[in-house]
Structure formats: C-alpha cells, structure tokens
Design a protein around this motif. Structure first.
Motif, PDB file in Angstrom:
ATOM      1  N   ALA A 143       0.810  -1.219   0.000  1.00 22.34           N
ATOM      2  CA  ALA A 143       0.000   0.000   0.000  1.00 22.34           C
ATOM      3  C   ALA A 143       0.841   1.266   0.000  1.00 22.34           C
ATOM      4  N   ASN A 144       2.034   1.197   0.539  1.00 23.19           N
ATOM      5  CA  ASN A 144       2.909   2.369   0.577  1.00 23.19           C
ATOM      6  C   ASN A 144       3.926   2.387  -0.562  1.00 23.19           C
ATOM      7  N   ASP A 145       3.866   1.384  -1.415  1.00 25.97           N
ATOM      8  CA  ASP A 145       4.798   1.341  -2.542  1.00 25.97           C
ATOM      9  C   ASP A 145       4.439   2.444  -3.538  1.00 25.97           C
ATOM     10  N   PRO A 146       5.436   3.031  -4.205  1.00 23.78           N
ATOM     11  CA  PRO A 146       5.142   4.097  -5.171  1.00 23.78           C
ATOM     12  C   PRO A 146       4.659   3.540  -6.505  1.00 23.78           C
ATOM     13  N   VAL A 147       3.782   4.304  -7.158  1.00 23.11           N
ATOM     14  CA  VAL A 147       3.334   3.974  -8.513  1.00 23.11           C
ATOM     15  C   VAL A 147       3.493   5.208  -9.387  1.00 23.11           C
ATOM     16  N   TRP A 148       3.666   4.958 -10.677  1.00 25.85           N
ATOM     17  CA  TRP A 148       3.607   6.049 -11.649  1.00 25.85           C
ATOM     18  C   TRP A 148       2.146   6.297 -11.996  1.00 25.85           C
ATOM     19  N   HIS A 149       1.762   7.569 -12.017  1.00 29.66           N
ATOM     20  CA  HIS A 149       0.437   7.952 -12.509  1.00 29.66           C
ATOM     21  C   HIS A 149       0.650   8.764 -13.776  1.00 29.66           C
ATOM     22  N   LEU A 150       0.275   8.165 -14.906  1.00 30.45           N
ATOM     23  CA  LEU A 150       0.413   8.804 -16.216  1.00 30.45           C
ATOM     24  C   LEU A 150      -0.972   9.243 -16.680  1.00 30.45           C
ATOM     25  N   GLU A 151      -1.167  10.550 -16.812  1.00 34.74           N
ATOM     26  CA  GLU A 151      -2.468  11.086 -17.220  1.00 34.74           C
ATOM     27  C   GLU A 151      -2.323  11.820 -18.542  1.00 34.74           C
ATOM     28  N   ARG A 152      -3.164  11.436 -19.527  1.00 37.33           N
ATOM     29  CA  ARG A 152      -3.071  12.033 -20.861  1.00 37.33           C
ATOM     30  C   ARG A 152      -4.458  12.232 -21.467  1.00 37.33           C
ATOM     31  N   VAL A 153      -4.603  13.307 -22.245  1.00 43.08           N
ATOM     32  CA  VAL A 153      -5.799  13.524 -23.051  1.00 43.08           C
ATOM     33  C   VAL A 153      -5.638  12.723 -24.333  1.00 43.08           C
ATOM     34  N   LEU A 154      -6.688  12.005 -24.719  1.00 43.74           N
ATOM     35  CA  LEU A 154      -6.666  11.205 -25.937  1.00 43.74           C
ATOM     36  C   LEU A 154      -7.165  12.034 -27.120  1.00 43.74           C
ATOM     37  N   LEU A 155      -6.477  11.914 -28.246  1.00 42.74           N
ATOM     38  CA  LEU A 155      -6.802  12.685 -29.448  1.00 42.74           C
ATOM     39  C   LEU A 155      -7.053  11.758 -30.628  1.00 42.74           C
TER      40      LEU A 155
END
Length: 262
Positions: A143-155
C-alpha cells in the motif's frame, strides 16, 4: 417563456408491424413532442449535408420548422449527445461516424489507426504517488509502494475524445519518466522496449458524467454522458502490469467485441 406552439405534439402515421418494437421512439398513439419532430427533420438534413456540413442558425431553423428556438435547441442538444453533430466555433456541424474501439488487448493507438484516424495524446502529468490500499491490491504491491500515474488527453485527428489515467509500479518500471515518450503508445513501449507481453485483462464499463475538471480537459459540457472503462491488465506470467482508467466521450465512441458460443 415557452412558445405556445410547442405545447402540443405532432401527428405521425401509425404503420409498423404487429409485435415489432416501438417505431423509432414514436408512441403508439402517434403523438410526438415538437422537439422530437424537429430532431427527426434535422437528422434528414444532416444526411444531406454530410460530415462537416454546417447547420443553419437556431433562428433560421425555428423559422423553417415553425417552432420556438428553445424547441430547436432541445433537438440539437439530443443530437449532440448522440454524436450526430458537434460544435465548431460558434456554429454546429454534422459529425462523422463514431469511433469504434475494440474490447480487446490492443492499445488506443491501434484501435484508432484501424479507422483511418491519426491517434495522439497530450500529456497532463507523469507523477510518483503512493499506491494506496485499493490500487496496491490491484497491482499486487504494498500500500505504501510508489506507482507512476500517467495522465493524458486522448486525441483523434487532433480532436479531444477522452482522458486516460494509467498506473504502474515504480519498482517494476523504475525509469519510465526517463525512457518513455508520453506522446507515444504505452503498450508499444512495454512490448518493444521492455519485452512485456499482455495475456489477459479484467475490464468494467459504465456510463458516467465527467467531473468539471475532466470536462474541461476533454473540452466537453459537464452534462455530456461519458463511457468509463476500468481495466487491470496482466502479463503472460499472470502478474498485474497496469491499472487503467479511460474516460471516452459518449458522443464520439462506441465499443465492439466478438462473441462466440460456449
């Protein structure tokens, strides 16, 4: 104030086959609201105009059909939700067919290219965040492990059609920020650069309304229905690879799948 001309419905021929579904939304008594009659006539006009053709102004349409401008406005609103028209500048034009995205283990990029459109993505952010309990369970990490959060608008052909949030373990993909081009396909990066092969996924689809922030990023009215996909993908060893939350415009997307008998 409502126009008194719009307080009554319109007559429509009965017709139809006994036992058949209700005819194109027309009640059996043959009386339909004025806005629906206008909408039906607008659909015929859109077929004549073709993709990109501009609708006349609300004032002109109201005069043509003999109804109030609010009646025209309501008809156009429904056509917007259905994806038959789209806004362009201060006007409204006929929209093209909806994009069909397959419900399979292919990337958004591949799905859009199959329809002759140019896929693209616009980066909102790539951040390291704590996983939290629910995401940790989905990715089989702490639960405390880090994750990448990749947020992008789709075109698609430079039109904003969706918003995608991808979560992956930092421990498994430590150099994502350095090595990945956020304008490219994440699936292709995992496959071609890291040798990851997808084998299975659990996916849930539902209809939602976008939050004010999401609507602003996608460029749609908050009241426009959205299609929300939540997916957890696994590799050939059965290990979770990613958790993806994809929000697609309901007026621009439909989803297809192939079913076979047991």
């Amino acid at each position: 104030m409502n126009d008194p001309r719009d307080t009554q419905g319109s007559d429509a021929p009965s017709g139809g086959t006994p036992g058949a579904p209700v005819r194109s939304g027309i009640p059996e008594h043959g009386r339909i609201p004025k806005y629906y009659a206008v909408k039906t006539q607008l659909e015929s006009l859109l077929d004549e105009l073709g993709e990109g053709g501009a609708l006349p102004t609300e004032r002109d349409l109201a005069a043509r059909f003999g109804v109030a401008r609010e009646t025209v406005r309501q008809a156009v609103r429904e056509l917007l939700i259905q994806g038959r028209v789209r806004r362009k500048g201060r006007g409204t034009v006929a929209a093209g067919p909806k994009l069909e995205q397959p419900l399979s283990l292919v990337s958004y990029t591949e799905g859009v290219r199959r329809q002759g459109k140019v896929p693209g993505r616009s980066l909102i952010g790539l951040d390291r965040v704590p996983a939290g309990a629910q995401l940790a369970e989905q990715l089989d990490i702490g639960a405390n492990d880090p994750v990448w959060h990749l947020e992008r608008v789709l075109l698609a052909d430079d039109e904003r059609v969706g918003l995608e949030s991808t979560y992956v373990s930092v421990d498994r993909f430590p150099y994502l920020e350095r090595d990945f081009d956020p304008d490219s396909s994440f699936y292709a990066f995992l496959r071609d650069q890291l040798g990851v092969r997808f084998a299975a996924a659990e996916e849930r689809i539902e209809t939602v309304l976008a939050t004010p922030r999401e609507a602003l990023l996608i460029g749609t009215p908050p009241a426009l229905p959205m299609l929300l996909l939540n997916r957890v993908s696994r590799d050939t060893d059965g290990r979770p690879v990613e958790r993806v939350r994809s929000l697609y415009r309901g007026d621009r997307f439909s989803f297809t799948t192939h079913l076979t008998g047991a």
